[in-house]
Scaffold this active site. Structure first.
Site, PDB file in Angstrom:
ATOM      1  N   ASN A   7      42.138 -30.406 -11.676  1.00  0.00           N
ATOM      2  CA  ASN A   7      40.928 -30.014 -12.404  1.00  0.00           C
ATOM      3  C   ASN A   7      41.335 -29.060 -13.537  1.00  0.00           C
ATOM      4  OD1 ASN A   7      38.743 -28.267 -13.157  1.00  0.00           O
ATOM      5  ND2 ASN A   7      37.564 -29.089 -11.453  1.00  0.00           N
ATOM      6  N   ASP A   9      39.333 -27.595 -15.848  1.00  0.00           N
ATOM      7  CA  ASP A   9      38.230 -26.781 -16.403  1.00  0.00           C
ATOM      8  C   ASP A   9      38.696 -25.430 -16.936  1.00  0.00           C
ATOM      9  OD1 ASP A   9      36.541 -28.754 -15.538  1.00  0.00           O
ATOM     10  OD2 ASP A   9      35.710 -27.622 -13.867  1.00  0.00           O
ATOM     11  N   HIS A  10      39.609 -24.792 -16.199  1.00  0.00           N
ATOM     12  CA  HIS A  10      39.930 -23.407 -16.568  1.00  0.00           C
ATOM     13  C   HIS A  10      40.902 -23.286 -17.729  1.00  0.00           C
ATOM     14  CE1 HIS A  10      37.112 -22.111 -13.754  1.00  0.00           C
ATOM     15  NE2 HIS A  10      37.745 -22.641 -12.729  1.00  0.00           N
ATOM     16  N   ARG A  18      37.720 -17.293 -26.536  1.00  0.00           N
ATOM     17  CA  ARG A  18      37.897 -16.945 -27.950  1.00  0.00           C
ATOM     18  C   ARG A  18      37.242 -17.966 -28.887  1.00  0.00           C
ATOM     19  NH1 ARG A  18      42.154 -13.741 -30.057  1.00  0.00           N
ATOM     20  NH2 ARG A  18      42.190 -11.833 -28.836  1.00  0.00           N
ATOM     21  N   HIS A  43      34.701 -30.899 -15.387  1.00  0.00           N
ATOM     22  CA  HIS A  43      33.283 -30.719 -15.044  1.00  0.00           C
ATOM     23  C   HIS A  43      32.499 -30.386 -16.310  1.00  0.00           C
ATOM     24  CE1 HIS A  43      30.313 -28.405 -12.164  1.00  0.00           C
ATOM     25  NE2 HIS A  43      29.673 -29.221 -12.996  1.00  0.00           N
ATOM     26  N   ARG A  45      29.569 -29.070 -17.418  1.00  0.00           N
ATOM     27  CA  ARG A  45      28.415 -28.338 -16.890  1.00  0.00           C
ATOM     28  C   ARG A  45      27.272 -28.353 -17.891  1.00  0.00           C
ATOM     29  NH1 ARG A  45      29.738 -24.622 -12.371  1.00  0.00           N
ATOM     30  NH2 ARG A  45      27.605 -23.942 -12.661  1.00  0.00           N
ATOM     31  N   ARG A  49      29.934 -24.106 -20.165  1.00  0.00           N
ATOM     32  CA  ARG A  49      30.698 -22.851 -20.187  1.00  0.00           C
ATOM     33  C   ARG A  49      32.203 -23.077 -20.380  1.00  0.00           C
ATOM     34  NH1 ARG A  49      30.220 -20.877 -13.955  1.00  0.00           N
ATOM     35  NH2 ARG A  49      28.005 -20.990 -14.454  1.00  0.00           N
ATOM     36  N   GLU A  70      33.109 -34.495 -13.176  1.00  0.00           N
ATOM     37  CA  GLU A  70      32.182 -33.785 -12.286  1.00  0.00           C
ATOM     38  C   GLU A  70      30.929 -33.466 -13.075  1.00  0.00           C
ATOM     39  OE1 GLU A  70      33.484 -30.159 -10.508  1.00  0.00           O
ATOM     40  OE2 GLU A  70      35.250 -31.160  -9.729  1.00  0.00           O
ATOM     41  N   THR A 100      31.315 -20.498  -9.689  1.00  0.00           N
ATOM     42  CA  THR A 100      31.880 -21.831  -9.478  1.00  0.00           C
ATOM     43  C   THR A 100      30.930 -22.584  -8.553  1.00  0.00           C
ATOM     44  OG1 THR A 100      33.831 -23.044  -8.698  1.00  0.00           O
ATOM     45  CG2 THR A 100      33.313 -20.997  -7.536  1.00  0.00           C
ATOM     46  N   THR A 101      31.229 -23.867  -8.267  1.00  0.00           N
ATOM     47  CA  THR A 101      30.318 -24.659  -7.434  1.00  0.00           C
ATOM     48  C   THR A 101      30.341 -24.085  -6.015  1.00  0.00           C
ATOM     49  OG1 THR A 101      31.108 -26.500  -8.766  1.00  0.00           O
ATOM     50  CG2 THR A 101      29.647 -27.028  -6.942  1.00  0.00           C
ATOM     51  N   GLU A 151      33.514 -36.051  -1.388  1.00  0.00           N
ATOM     52  CA  GLU A 151      34.510 -34.982  -1.544  1.00  0.00           C
ATOM     53  C   GLU A 151      34.017 -33.824  -0.688  1.00  0.00           C
ATOM     54  OE1 GLU A 151      36.027 -34.100  -5.442  1.00  0.00           O
ATOM     55  OE2 GLU A 151      36.393 -32.016  -4.887  1.00  0.00           O
ATOM     56  N   HIS A 193      38.237 -27.603  -3.490  1.00  0.00           N
ATOM     57  CA  HIS A 193      37.640 -26.305  -3.776  1.00  0.00           C
ATOM     58  C   HIS A 193      38.365 -25.190  -3.027  1.00  0.00           C
ATOM     59  CE1 HIS A 193      34.875 -23.350  -5.228  1.00  0.00           C
ATOM     60  NE2 HIS A 193      34.353 -24.283  -6.000  1.00  0.00           N
ATOM     61  N   GLY A 194      38.914 -24.287  -3.805  1.00  0.00           N
ATOM     62  CA  GLY A 194      39.572 -23.113  -3.237  1.00  0.00           C
ATOM     63  C   GLY A 194      40.930 -23.410  -2.613  1.00  0.00           C
ATOM     64  N   GLY A 215      42.088 -27.077  -8.877  1.00  0.00           N
ATOM     65  CA  GLY A 215      42.039 -26.561 -10.244  1.00  0.00           C
ATOM     66  C   GLY A 215      42.555 -25.151 -10.375  1.00  0.00           C
TER      67      GLY A 215
HETATM   68  N1  PXP Z   1      36.079 -30.196  -6.473  1.00  0.00           N
HETATM   69  C1  PXP Z   1      34.867 -29.880  -6.975  1.00  0.00           C
HETATM   70  C2  PXP Z   1      33.740 -30.824  -6.742  1.00  0.00           C
HETATM   71  C3  PXP Z   1      34.678 -28.708  -7.734  1.00  0.00           C
HETATM   72  O1  PXP Z   1      33.456 -28.408  -8.218  1.00  0.00           O
HETATM   73  C4  PXP Z   1      35.788 -27.878  -7.987  1.00  0.00           C
HETATM   74  C5  PXP Z   1      35.621 -26.650  -8.818  1.00  0.00           C
HETATM   75  O2  PXP Z   1      35.271 -26.986 -10.100  1.00  0.00           O
HETATM   76  C6  PXP Z   1      37.035 -28.250  -7.456  1.00  0.00           C
HETATM   77  C7  PXP Z   1      37.146 -29.400  -6.680  1.00  0.00           C
HETATM   78  C8  PXP Z   1      38.264 -27.442  -7.690  1.00  0.00           C
HETATM   79  O3  PXP Z   1      38.152 -26.189  -7.114  1.00  0.00           O
HETATM   80  P1  PXP Z   1      39.225 -25.075  -7.438  1.00  0.00           P
HETATM   81  O4  PXP Z   1      39.126 -24.801  -8.906  1.00  0.00           O
HETATM   82  O5  PXP Z   1      38.809 -23.926  -6.587  1.00  0.00           O
HETATM   83  O6  PXP Z   1      40.570 -25.639  -7.065  1.00  0.00           O
END
Ligand code: PXP
Length: 238
Positions: A7, A9-10, A18, A43, A45, A49, A70, A100-101, A151, A193-194, A215
């Site tokens: 993932n 996103d970050h 910036r 994702h 959103r 963001r 996502e 976060t989600t 998931e 997630h996490g 991610g």
């Molecule tokens: N899966 C889903 C559905 C998520 O929403 C996220 C967070 O955006 C992740 C996986 C990845 O989570 P993490 O960034 O904590 O690894």
């Protein structure tokens, strides 16, 4: 072998801090794929963001493995997904104030709305996954809604693992039971997630696990392991 979805996103979170052009999540996706990622997740959103529409459209053109988008099951975003046509969509709950989600989709209470969303996405040839808490009734409702995949939200397990006196075994058990129900209902089994370098293996070892989506921990580690080189390059230049 279990697959890794990265993932990105970050990467976009850093760019948006910036409002610059860098770091570009599209370039980052290519690096992830060259390093062995089996799919790229982003994702889009509703509050934009991190990932922007431009990113999703470019990712669709550049990602060579599999693009997993996502998103919330909302009309405007579904319209955009139908234009982008990612390989997969993972429907997630979205709250504006969350960092976060935070939890999984409550599929049980919105079965019909989700069934309709799944149908629209299927119509464009997109596979659909539902991001749910590891609870049997949510898995069964996901199968009813026509999802191809679930998931399982591993956030609670990760939180318990991180606490000094947490109870990760109970959360892992929940994940194992929900996994079994998913497989019995013909659903592809993913989780995420996490997850990080310390807590990932027990989840990866769950029977029938197809793919983990990770991610934050990967991007956070990339910053730390890449910093030495980045400083040396600037120092050399000076
Ligand atoms: N899966 C889903 C559905 C998520 O929403 C996220 C967070 O955006 C992740 C996986 C990845 O989570 P993490 O960034 O904590 O690894």
């Amino acid at each position: 072998m279990i697959k890794l979805g990265v993932n990105i996103d970050h990467i976009a979170t850093l760019r948006q801090a910036r409002r610059e052009a860098e770091p570009d999540p599209v370039a980052a996706a290519a690096i992830c794929e060259l390093a062995g990622a089996d799919s790229i997740t982003a994702h889009l959103r509703e509050d934009r963001r991190h990932i922007q529409d431009r990113d999703m459209f470019l990712l669709r053109q550049t990602v060579k493995t599999k693009l997993n988008m996502e998103m919330a099951a909302e009309k405007e975003i579904i319209k955009i997904a139908l234009k982008i046509r990612p390989d997969d969509v993972c429907l997630v709950p979205e709250k504006r104030a969350e960092l976060t989600t935070e939890g999984g989709l409550d599929v049980v209470s919105q079965k019909n709305k989700l069934k309709e969303a799944v149908k629209r996405l299927h119509g464009a040839g997109i596979r659909v996954s539902l991001f749910i808490d590891p609870r049997e009734e949510q898995v069964i409702a996901s199968a009813f809604a026509g999802a191809d995949c679930v998931e399982l939200h591993t956030g609670k397990y990760a939180l318990e693992r991180a606490k000094p006196h947490g109870k990760p075994a109970a959360e892992l058990k929940r994940l194992e039971l929900a996994s079994r129900t998913a497989l019995e209902n013909g659903l592809i089994l993913n989780a995420g997630h996490g997850l990080d370098y310390r807590n990932v293996l027990p989840v990866a070892n769950i029977n029938g696990m197809n793919e983990l989506n990770i991610g934050f921990s990967i991007i956070a580690r990339a910053v730390i392991v890449g910093l030495d080189r980045a400083v040396r390059e600037m120092k050399d230049l000076l």
